[in-house]
Design a protein around this motif. Structure first.
Motif, PDB file in Angstrom:
ATOM      1  N   GLN A 160       0.804  -1.222   0.000  1.00 30.08           N
ATOM      2  CA  GLN A 160       0.000   0.000   0.000  1.00 30.08           C
ATOM      3  C   GLN A 160       0.846   1.286   0.000  1.00 30.08           C
ATOM      4  O   GLN A 160       0.307   2.364  -0.196  1.00 30.08           O
ATOM      5  CB  GLN A 160      -0.939   0.012   1.206  1.00 30.08           C
ATOM      6  N   HIS A 161       2.144   1.173   0.184  1.00 25.32           N
ATOM      7  CA  HIS A 161       2.984   2.370   0.274  1.00 25.32           C
ATOM      8  C   HIS A 161       2.991   3.188  -1.015  1.00 25.32           C
ATOM      9  O   HIS A 161       3.241   4.383  -0.973  1.00 25.32           O
ATOM     10  CB  HIS A 161       4.413   2.003   0.680  1.00 25.32           C
ATOM     11  N   ARG A 162       2.707   2.567  -2.137  1.00 28.08           N
ATOM     12  CA  ARG A 162       2.702   3.363  -3.370  1.00 28.08           C
ATOM     13  C   ARG A 162       1.422   4.161  -3.519  1.00 28.08           C
ATOM     14  O   ARG A 162       1.335   5.060  -4.335  1.00 28.08           O
ATOM     15  CB  ARG A 162       2.963   2.489  -4.596  1.00 28.08           C
ATOM     16  N   PHE A 163       0.402   3.849  -2.697  1.00 23.91           N
ATOM     17  CA  PHE A 163      -0.883   4.526  -2.789  1.00 23.91           C
ATOM     18  C   PHE A 163      -1.127   5.534  -1.681  1.00 23.91           C
ATOM     19  O   PHE A 163      -1.965   6.417  -1.805  1.00 23.91           O
ATOM     20  CB  PHE A 163      -2.030   3.507  -2.765  1.00 23.91           C
ATOM     21  N   SER A 164      -0.470   5.386  -0.553  1.00 21.94           N
ATOM     22  CA  SER A 164      -0.738   6.228   0.604  1.00 21.94           C
ATOM     23  C   SER A 164       0.540   6.399   1.415  1.00 21.94           C
ATOM     24  O   SER A 164       1.577   5.827   1.083  1.00 21.94           O
ATOM     25  CB  SER A 164      -1.840   5.585   1.470  1.00 21.94           C
TER      26      SER A 164
ATOM     27  N   VAL B 117      -9.241   7.373  -4.919  1.00 22.92           N
ATOM     28  CA  VAL B 117      -8.615   6.079  -4.650  1.00 22.92           C
ATOM     29  C   VAL B 117      -8.034   5.561  -5.957  1.00 22.92           C
ATOM     30  O   VAL B 117      -8.689   5.594  -7.000  1.00 22.92           O
ATOM     31  CB  VAL B 117      -9.600   5.081  -4.002  1.00 22.92           C
ATOM     32  N   ASN B 118      -6.816   5.106  -5.898  1.00 25.67           N
ATOM     33  CA  ASN B 118      -6.110   4.670  -7.092  1.00 25.67           C
ATOM     34  C   ASN B 118      -6.834   3.522  -7.777  1.00 25.67           C
ATOM     35  O   ASN B 118      -7.267   2.564  -7.122  1.00 25.67           O
ATOM     36  CB  ASN B 118      -4.681   4.267  -6.724  1.00 25.67           C
ATOM     37  N   GLU B 119      -6.960   3.607  -9.087  1.00 30.38           N
ATOM     38  CA  GLU B 119      -7.618   2.564  -9.866  1.00 30.38           C
ATOM     39  C   GLU B 119      -6.893   1.225  -9.763  1.00 30.38           C
ATOM     40  O   GLU B 119      -7.502   0.178  -9.931  1.00 30.38           O
ATOM     41  CB  GLU B 119      -7.727   2.987 -11.337  1.00 30.38           C
ATOM     42  N   GLY B 120      -5.608   1.264  -9.446  1.00 24.13           N
ATOM     43  CA  GLY B 120      -4.821   0.051  -9.300  1.00 24.13           C
ATOM     44  C   GLY B 120      -4.856  -0.527  -7.894  1.00 24.13           C
ATOM     45  O   GLY B 120      -4.060  -1.412  -7.566  1.00 24.13           O
TER      46      GLY B 120
ATOM     47  N   ASP C 205       0.025  10.821  -7.710  1.00 22.18           N
ATOM     48  CA  ASP C 205       1.405  10.406  -7.970  1.00 22.18           C
ATOM     49  C   ASP C 205       1.502   8.986  -8.523  1.00 22.18           C
ATOM     50  O   ASP C 205       2.440   8.664  -9.236  1.00 22.18           O
ATOM     51  CB  ASP C 205       2.242  10.478  -6.683  1.00 22.18           C
ATOM     52  N   ALA C 206       0.544   8.116  -8.172  1.00 17.38           N
ATOM     53  CA  ALA C 206       0.633   6.700  -8.556  1.00 17.38           C
ATOM     54  C   ALA C 206      -0.359   6.326  -9.657  1.00 17.38           C
ATOM     55  O   ALA C 206      -0.715   5.175  -9.802  1.00 17.38           O
ATOM     56  CB  ALA C 206       0.410   5.821  -7.325  1.00 17.38           C
TER      57      ALA C 206
END
Length: 170
Positions: free
Chosen positions: A34-38, A130-133, A157-158
């Protein structure tokens, strides 16, 4: 501010309880991947403290700090809200991995109404991106009462993000 055993506590006060909760949320961690999203509270809490539009909060389950989030009265609302003056943005929200899958996030979303009314009484909706990925997060937010708006936010950013909304109840 309770819902199904979950309490949301603002972290912008100076009581001994708030000091203890602030120290506890700094120890909470994101789930693997989850670090790439938050970002964790250790990074986002100081930024919230420096911005008068952001109100950090702890998620408690049976008085144990299990999550963290920020209610933002500005952020990207100008880009994603129909009426930014009547909306708030939920950001940096997460539940510690050991508490996930137990309905804590869903209950925290249900408890947002009282918290939001205390921060921004004029708000009629809570928005988030919320990131689509990140399908696990999308499912969790939908289970917590958020719904797709049909909009996307492309400034993350992601990668591209869905814009979700939840009305603030009476």
């Amino acid at each position: 501010m309770r819902a199904a055993g979950v309490e949301l506590v603002r972290l912008d006060g100076d009581s001994p309880r708030v000091a203890d909760l602030r120290a506890a949320v700094l120890k909470l961690r994101l789930a693997p991947g989850q670090h790439r999203f938050s970002a964790e509270a250790v990074n986002t809490l100081p930024r919230a403290d420096a911005d008068p539009n952001r109100t950090p909060f702890a998620v408690l389950c049976s008085d144990v700090p299990v999550g963290f989030g920020i209610v933002d009265r500005l952020g990207v609302l100008g880009e994603i809200a129909d009426d930014p003056a009547r909306a708030v943005l939920l950001r940096a929200f997460y539940i510690d991995p050991q508490w996930q899958g137990q309905g804590v996030g869903r209950a925290a979303c249900a408890a947002l109404d009282s918290l939001v009314r205390g921060i921004a009484p004029e708000a009629t909706e809570v928005l988030l991106t919320v990131n689509e990925g990140n399908p696990a997060a999308v499912r969790a937010y939908l289970a917590g009462g958020f719904a797709h708006t049909g909009r996307r936010y492309l400034g993350g950013d992601a990668g591209p993000q869905y814009v979700l909304r939840r009305p603030v109840g009476e």
